[in-house]
Design a protein around this motif. Structure first.
Motif, PDB file in Angstrom:
ATOM      1  N   VAL A 140    -122.944 -49.414  55.577  1.00 45.46           N
ATOM      2  CA  VAL A 140    -123.147 -48.498  54.452  1.00 45.46           C
ATOM      3  C   VAL A 140    -124.285 -49.036  53.599  1.00 45.46           C
ATOM      4  O   VAL A 140    -124.388 -50.245  53.379  1.00 45.46           O
ATOM      5  CB  VAL A 140    -121.854 -48.335  53.622  1.00 45.46           C
ATOM      6  CG1 VAL A 140    -121.386 -49.673  53.065  1.00 45.46           C
ATOM      7  CG2 VAL A 140    -122.038 -47.318  52.497  1.00 45.46           C
ATOM      8  N   LEU A 189    -122.005 -41.994  45.910  1.00 45.41           N
ATOM      9  CA  LEU A 189    -121.832 -42.138  47.355  1.00 45.41           C
ATOM     10  C   LEU A 189    -121.530 -43.576  47.755  1.00 45.41           C
ATOM     11  O   LEU A 189    -120.564 -43.835  48.473  1.00 45.41           O
ATOM     12  CB  LEU A 189    -123.068 -41.625  48.097  1.00 45.41           C
ATOM     13  CG  LEU A 189    -123.340 -40.122  47.975  1.00 45.41           C
ATOM     14  CD1 LEU A 189    -124.575 -39.743  48.782  1.00 45.41           C
ATOM     15  CD2 LEU A 189    -122.130 -39.324  48.446  1.00 45.41           C
ATOM     16  N   ALA A 190    -122.337 -44.511  47.322  1.00 45.43           N
ATOM     17  CA  ALA A 190    -122.099 -45.922  47.642  1.00 45.43           C
ATOM     18  C   ALA A 190    -122.919 -46.784  46.691  1.00 45.43           C
ATOM     19  O   ALA A 190    -124.128 -46.588  46.558  1.00 45.43           O
ATOM     20  CB  ALA A 190    -122.468 -46.231  49.085  1.00 45.43           C
ATOM     21  N   ASP A 230    -118.521 -42.748  50.220  1.00 47.38           N
ATOM     22  CA  ASP A 230    -118.692 -43.131  51.624  1.00 47.38           C
ATOM     23  C   ASP A 230    -117.802 -44.309  52.021  1.00 47.38           C
ATOM     24  O   ASP A 230    -117.155 -44.270  53.070  1.00 47.38           O
ATOM     25  CB  ASP A 230    -120.162 -43.407  51.934  1.00 47.38           C
ATOM     26  CG  ASP A 230    -120.965 -42.125  52.131  1.00 47.38           C
ATOM     27  OD1 ASP A 230    -120.359 -41.055  52.352  1.00 47.38           O
ATOM     28  OD2 ASP A 230    -122.209 -42.186  52.076  1.00 47.38           O
ATOM     29  N   TYR A 252    -114.375 -42.992  52.382  1.00 48.72           N
ATOM     30  CA  TYR A 252    -114.191 -42.213  53.613  1.00 48.72           C
ATOM     31  C   TYR A 252    -114.070 -43.139  54.822  1.00 48.72           C
ATOM     32  O   TYR A 252    -113.258 -42.903  55.734  1.00 48.72           O
ATOM     33  CB  TYR A 252    -115.314 -41.191  53.818  1.00 48.72           C
ATOM     34  CG  TYR A 252    -114.859 -40.151  54.794  1.00 48.72           C
ATOM     35  CD1 TYR A 252    -113.856 -39.250  54.424  1.00 48.72           C
ATOM     36  CD2 TYR A 252    -115.321 -40.127  56.097  1.00 48.72           C
ATOM     37  CE1 TYR A 252    -113.355 -38.350  55.340  1.00 48.72           C
ATOM     38  CE2 TYR A 252    -114.821 -39.216  56.997  1.00 48.72           C
ATOM     39  CZ  TYR A 252    -113.839 -38.333  56.618  1.00 48.72           C
ATOM     40  OH  TYR A 252    -113.325 -37.452  57.530  1.00 48.72           O
ATOM     41  N   ILE A 256    -121.548 -44.956  58.029  1.00 50.08           N
ATOM     42  CA  ILE A 256    -121.062 -43.892  57.145  1.00 50.08           C
ATOM     43  C   ILE A 256    -121.811 -44.061  55.845  1.00 50.08           C
ATOM     44  O   ILE A 256    -121.404 -44.801  54.958  1.00 50.08           O
ATOM     45  CB  ILE A 256    -119.530 -43.962  56.940  1.00 50.08           C
ATOM     46  CG1 ILE A 256    -118.810 -43.845  58.290  1.00 50.08           C
ATOM     47  CG2 ILE A 256    -119.072 -42.865  55.987  1.00 50.08           C
ATOM     48  CD1 ILE A 256    -117.290 -43.868  58.189  1.00 50.08           C
ATOM     49  N   SER A 257    -122.961 -43.386  55.769  1.00 44.90           N
ATOM     50  CA  SER A 257    -123.851 -43.634  54.633  1.00 44.90           C
ATOM     51  C   SER A 257    -124.788 -42.455  54.389  1.00 44.90           C
ATOM     52  O   SER A 257    -125.993 -42.628  54.313  1.00 44.90           O
ATOM     53  CB  SER A 257    -124.652 -44.916  54.866  1.00 44.90           C
ATOM     54  OG  SER A 257    -125.246 -45.351  53.665  1.00 44.90           O
ATOM     55  N   ASN A 258    -124.211 -41.253  54.293  1.00 50.31           N
ATOM     56  CA  ASN A 258    -124.992 -40.061  53.948  1.00 50.31           C
ATOM     57  C   ASN A 258    -126.129 -39.814  54.931  1.00 50.31           C
ATOM     58  O   ASN A 258    -127.207 -39.350  54.549  1.00 50.31           O
ATOM     59  CB  ASN A 258    -125.549 -40.181  52.518  1.00 50.31           C
ATOM     60  CG  ASN A 258    -125.898 -38.839  51.908  1.00 50.31           C
ATOM     61  OD1 ASN A 258    -125.148 -37.877  52.054  1.00 50.31           O
ATOM     62  ND2 ASN A 258    -127.029 -38.764  51.228  1.00 50.31           N
ATOM     63  N   ARG A 305    -119.600 -34.133  55.640  1.00 49.63           N
ATOM     64  CA  ARG A 305    -119.947 -33.532  54.352  1.00 49.63           C
ATOM     65  C   ARG A 305    -121.153 -32.638  54.535  1.00 49.63           C
ATOM     66  O   ARG A 305    -121.943 -32.821  55.463  1.00 49.63           O
ATOM     67  CB  ARG A 305    -120.307 -34.593  53.293  1.00 49.63           C
ATOM     68  CG  ARG A 305    -119.188 -35.106  52.466  1.00 49.63           C
ATOM     69  CD  ARG A 305    -119.631 -35.768  51.162  1.00 49.63           C
ATOM     70  NE  ARG A 305    -121.031 -36.033  51.039  1.00 49.63           N
ATOM     71  CZ  ARG A 305    -121.634 -37.193  51.324  1.00 49.63           C
ATOM     72  NH1 ARG A 305    -120.935 -38.211  51.784  1.00 49.63           N
ATOM     73  NH2 ARG A 305    -122.920 -37.339  51.172  1.00 49.63           N
ATOM     74  N   ILE A 341    -120.833 -39.142  60.274  1.00 50.09           N
ATOM     75  CA  ILE A 341    -120.585 -40.488  60.788  1.00 50.09           C
ATOM     76  C   ILE A 341    -121.487 -40.654  62.000  1.00 50.09           C
ATOM     77  O   ILE A 341    -121.520 -39.800  62.888  1.00 50.09           O
ATOM     78  CB  ILE A 341    -119.121 -40.669  61.206  1.00 50.09           C
ATOM     79  CG1 ILE A 341    -118.176 -40.316  60.060  1.00 50.09           C
ATOM     80  CG2 ILE A 341    -118.875 -42.109  61.690  1.00 50.09           C
ATOM     81  CD1 ILE A 341    -116.708 -40.291  60.463  1.00 50.09           C
TER      82      ILE A 341
END
Length: 312
Positions: free
Chosen positions: A69, A76-77, A90, A93, A128-130, A147, A260
């Protein structure tokens, strides 16, 4: 959950803490950035998703879901107030996906530019990082969507603009946008459509940084700011002086999703898609998005390798 750190991400943590330390206290009322995360959502094991994991798939660490991430900023993060724990939508999730797969979670903070090489070289099981789905990325990676990829239209809280949904709604407006961004490309198309329809063109404005952009909006030198939706949701909660009047799909006129990301052909994507759909069905998914004020980005269902943004 365990977290690995590197020199680069530790430096980023120091910067993040410096920035969040300057934010008004009201931001904390809307977003919990503490390392403890007492409100974190949990999930139950999804036997169907577990059964879909290929028998020959080898996790980086047995019994653990290792996820990269990039802590780019809330919601988000980002790094928590301890400057080392990664928190946000994130990471949360990633946590429930690991729960659904019956695995522990190890988060690996990485710089955004580094995730493709790290994933292909087997440093982690997934990202998992947009990460947006694009046709070019699909040549090297598999995707399980979780998303919508949205940009947000935000205005001053006292603005008379009440909604922006289509090109005619933006005709003649002064809109702040990042140079070379996807949203700039879309708004240029919107402006062309407005002109063809006999309406005023959109006036795009460019600034060197976020602070200058927000100042231009507050001082009435611009009417609207367009950035990734999640970023503006956080800024609106922090500053209490801008509000959302619309969203824009990153794939306009089509929907564009974030996903993902896994190694191409690893076989893990099917299990992750099943896990996500299970989380959508039982309500866990919605709880996470609500917790981070991102309900507008919800998907009706997860898909494996859907159509992505085309090559430009």
């Amino acid at each position: 959950m365990t977290i690995r750190t590197t020199f680069r991400t530790t430096l980023a943590a120091a910067v993040a803490v410096a920035l969040t330390g300057l934010a008004p206290a009201t931001a904390a009322e809307d977003f919990d950035l503490s390392p403890a995360q007492p409100g974190r959502i949990h999930a139950v094991k999804d036997e169907a998703a577990v059964a879909a994991i290929p028998k020959d798939f080898k996790f980086v660490t047995s019994g653990t879901f290792t996820v990269a991430v990039a802590p780019g900023g809330p919601p988000l993060a980002t790094y928590a107030t301890d400057a080392k724990t990664v928190v946000g939508a994130d990471p949360d999730y990633a946590y429930v996906v690991a729960d659904a797969l019956g695995l522990k979670l190890e988060l690996v903070p990485v710089a955004w530019i580094d995730w493709p090489l790290g994933l292909t070289s087997g440093k982690y099981d997934a990202v998992i990082s947009n990460v947006g789905v694009t046709e070019q990325r699909k040549e090297k990676f598999d995707f399980s969507t979780y998303r919508q990829g949205l940009h947000g239209f935000f205005v001053k809280t006292d603005s008379k603009i009440t909604g922006i949904k289509e090109p005619k709604d933006a005709a003649g407006l002064r809109i702040i946008v990042g140079a070379g961004t996807n949203q700039e490309r879309i708004l240029l198309r919107w402006s062309d459509e407005d002109v063809k329809a006999g309406l005023k063109p959109i006036e795009l404005q460019y600034y060197d940084d976020e602070a200058a952009s927000l100042l231009a909006l507050r001082s009435n030198r611009a009417d609207v700011i367009v950035q990734p939706h999640a970023q503006l949701v956080y800024i609106a909660a922090r500053d209490k002086n801008i509000k959302r009047v619309g969203t824009l799909s990153a794939g306009w006129p089509d929907r564009s999703d974030v996903a993902i990301t896994t190694r191409k052909g690893s076989g893990l994507a099917a299990a992750l898609t099943l896990a996500t759909n299970g989380l959508i069905k039982d309500g866990t998914y919605a709880k996470i998005l609500d917790h981070w004020h991102l309900a507008e980005e919800a998907l009706p269902k997860s898909e494996t390798n859907p159509p992505g943004l085309p090559k430009f």
